[in-house]
Design a protein around this motif. Structure first.
Motif, mmCIF file in Angstrom:
data_model
loop_
_atom_site.group_PDB
_atom_site.id
_atom_site.type_symbol
_atom_site.label_atom_id
_atom_site.label_comp_id
_atom_site.label_asym_id
_atom_site.label_seq_id
_atom_site.Cartn_x
_atom_site.Cartn_y
_atom_site.Cartn_z
ATOM 1 N N PRO A 1 -15.980 1.496 3.001
ATOM 2 C CA PRO A 1 -16.409 2.692 3.747
ATOM 3 C C PRO A 1 -16.735 2.414 5.215
ATOM 4 O O PRO A 1 -16.419 3.220 6.089
ATOM 5 C CB PRO A 1 -17.653 3.161 2.983
ATOM 6 C CG PRO A 1 -17.525 2.564 1.632
ATOM 7 C CD PRO A 1 -16.775 1.275 1.801
ATOM 8 N N GLY A 2 -17.378 1.274 5.497
ATOM 9 C CA GLY A 2 -17.744 0.964 6.883
ATOM 10 C C GLY A 2 -16.518 0.733 7.747
ATOM 11 O O GLY A 2 -16.402 1.263 8.858
ATOM 12 N N LEU A 3 -15.562 -0.053 7.223
ATOM 13 C CA LEU A 3 -14.337 -0.320 7.978
ATOM 14 C C LEU A 3 -13.532 0.965 8.169
ATOM 15 O O LEU A 3 -12.951 1.202 9.219
ATOM 16 C CB LEU A 3 -13.479 -1.362 7.252
ATOM 17 C CG LEU A 3 -14.061 -2.776 7.170
ATOM 18 C CD1 LEU A 3 -13.146 -3.668 6.341
ATOM 19 C CD2 LEU A 3 -14.245 -3.364 8.560
ATOM 20 N N PHE B 1 -1.986 2.090 13.952
ATOM 21 C CA PHE B 1 -0.987 1.608 13.004
ATOM 22 C C PHE B 1 -1.715 1.096 11.767
ATOM 23 O O PHE B 1 -2.692 0.364 11.871
ATOM 24 C CB PHE B 1 -0.133 0.493 13.605
ATOM 25 C CG PHE B 1 1.223 0.355 12.951
ATOM 26 C CD1 PHE B 1 1.352 -0.056 11.630
ATOM 27 C CD2 PHE B 1 2.376 0.666 13.649
ATOM 28 C CE1 PHE B 1 2.593 -0.159 11.024
ATOM 29 C CE2 PHE B 1 3.633 0.573 13.054
ATOM 30 C CZ PHE B 1 3.742 0.158 11.736
ATOM 31 N N ILE B 2 -1.214 1.531 10.602
ATOM 32 C CA ILE B 2 -1.795 1.075 9.330
ATOM 33 C C ILE B 2 -0.774 0.185 8.630
ATOM 34 O O ILE B 2 0.348 0.627 8.328
ATOM 35 C CB ILE B 2 -2.168 2.269 8.439
ATOM 36 C CG1 ILE B 2 -3.151 3.175 9.186
ATOM 37 C CG2 ILE B 2 -2.765 1.782 7.124
ATOM 38 C CD1 ILE B 2 -3.361 4.528 8.538
ATOM 39 N N ALA C 1 -4.237 -1.240 5.096
ATOM 40 C CA ALA C 1 -4.566 -0.173 4.141
ATOM 41 C C ALA C 1 -5.636 -0.624 3.154
ATOM 42 O O ALA C 1 -6.578 0.115 2.864
ATOM 43 C CB ALA C 1 -3.305 0.256 3.401
ATOM 44 N N GLY C 2 -5.517 -1.839 2.642
ATOM 45 C CA GLY C 2 -6.460 -2.310 1.637
ATOM 46 C C GLY C 2 -7.893 -2.341 2.160
ATOM 47 O O GLY C 2 -8.844 -2.029 1.448
ATOM 48 N N ARG C 3 -8.058 -2.689 3.417
ATOM 49 C CA ARG C 3 -9.400 -2.780 4.004
ATOM 50 C C ARG C 3 -10.032 -1.406 4.195
ATOM 51 O O ARG C 3 -11.246 -1.290 4.345
ATOM 52 C CB ARG C 3 -9.330 -3.530 5.340
ATOM 53 C CG ARG C 3 -9.212 -5.037 5.164
ATOM 54 C CD ARG C 3 -8.781 -5.722 6.445
ATOM 55 N NE ARG C 3 -9.463 -5.292 7.629
ATOM 56 C CZ ARG C 3 -10.526 -5.908 8.201
ATOM 57 N NH1 ARG C 3 -10.996 -7.015 7.649
ATOM 58 N NH2 ARG C 3 -11.062 -5.441 9.302
ATOM 59 N N LEU C 4 -9.219 -0.363 4.173
ATOM 60 C CA LEU C 4 -9.766 0.984 4.357
ATOM 61 C C LEU C 4 -10.502 1.478 3.108
ATOM 62 O O LEU C 4 -11.091 2.552 3.120
ATOM 63 C CB LEU C 4 -8.658 1.964 4.751
ATOM 64 C CG LEU C 4 -8.046 1.687 6.126
ATOM 65 C CD1 LEU C 4 -6.895 2.643 6.410
ATOM 66 C CD2 LEU C 4 -9.091 1.787 7.232
ATOM 67 N N VAL D 1 -5.590 -0.901 14.958
ATOM 68 C CA VAL D 1 -4.779 -1.290 13.795
ATOM 69 C C VAL D 1 -5.705 -1.639 12.631
ATOM 70 O O VAL D 1 -6.841 -2.059 12.836
ATOM 71 C CB VAL D 1 -3.869 -2.506 14.110
ATOM 72 C CG1 VAL D 1 -2.818 -2.159 15.140
ATOM 73 C CG2 VAL D 1 -4.686 -3.716 14.574
ATOM 74 N N GLU D 2 -5.192 -1.441 11.428
ATOM 75 C CA GLU D 2 -5.964 -1.826 10.250
ATOM 76 C C GLU D 2 -5.011 -2.015 9.084
ATOM 77 O O GLU D 2 -3.865 -1.543 9.118
ATOM 78 C CB GLU D 2 -7.019 -0.749 9.940
ATOM 79 C CG GLU D 2 -8.081 -1.147 8.945
ATOM 80 C CD GLU D 2 -8.689 -2.528 9.191
ATOM 81 O OE1 GLU D 2 -8.063 -3.522 8.750
ATOM 82 O OE2 GLU D 2 -9.772 -2.623 9.786
#
Ligand code: SF4
Length: 213
Positions: free
Chosen positions: A154-156, A101-102, A148-151, A145-146
């Motif tokens: 690159p590492g995350l 889930f994003i 969107a902004g944190r995506l 889960v994550e």
């Protein structure tokens, strides 16, 4: 090649105009890149629980671990309305077999991390989680889960994408081949991936499924 990966997503990230101000939060990476491999299940908690577009914005108020959802100017408490909707929506989402889930960041309904909670004493703490995001992660703790902004990190992003596809392969195994042989095969196929994170964990898992070393 597996089926497109099924992911829940905050509806506004797909470009749907469901935000309080009638706008969207379209994210091109999610629609034009990850979207090539995904089947999205859009969810907008505020609209789906009965709030209009446009609407007065809401915020979290009270204790960070159990806040109320309240309209910003008029102070109307929307907590019960939201929680009643969440109960039914989570039952529906359980049937979707989501692999991830994003969520949209900074939302008192959908945000995962560091959501502002306004204390009754006037303090503001950035330690909350949106009401729907909290209920989702409580109900499905193993689904990746994550936000969107944190995506954009690159590492995350790499870590999350890896989690999604690993979880999809795991779901596929559980759905189609719940045998010891299937488990050993899963472990063998994911050997290099697990080793790239931890040799010790690979050995532990190997002992559980009784393959090398
Ligand atoms: S952040 Fe969540 S509640 Fe707000 S508009 Fe997007 S999907 Fe709807």
């Amino acid at each position: 090649m597996l089926e497109p990966i099924k992911l829940g997503i905050s509806s506004c990230l797909l470009g749907n105009r469901v935000r309080y101000d009638g706008n969207h939060s379209h994210d091109r990476f999610l629609t034009q890149t990850l979207g090539l491999f995904a089947e999205y299940v859009p969810v907008c908690p505020e609209v789906e629980c009965g709030m209009p577009v446009p609407r007065e914005s809401v915020r979290l108020v009270g204790a960070p671990e159990n806040p109320r959802l309240v309209t910003r100017e008029t102070g109307i408490d929307k907590t019960d309305q939201m929680k009643a909707w969440i109960e039914g929506r989570l039952k529906d989402l359980e049937k979707e077999n989501l692999c991830g889930f994003i969520f949209r960041s900074k939302s008192p309904s959908s945000g995962l991390y560091r959501i502002k909670v306004y204390g009754d004493d006037g303090t503001v703490r950035k330690t909350g989680r949106g009401l729907f995001a909290r209920a989702f992660t409580d109900r499905f703790p193993r689904i990746p889960v994550e936000e969107a902004g944190r995506l954009n990190d690159p590492g995350l992003r790499e870590n999350f994408i890896e989690n999604l596809f690993s979880f999809q392969r795991w779901r596929n195994l559980v759905d189609t081949n719940q045998t010891l042989g299937g488990l050993v095969d899963f472990h063998t196929r994911n050997k290099l991936l697990i080793l790239s994170h931890s040799q010790e964990q690979y050995r532990k898992l190997g002992r559980l499924v009784k393959v090398d070393p």
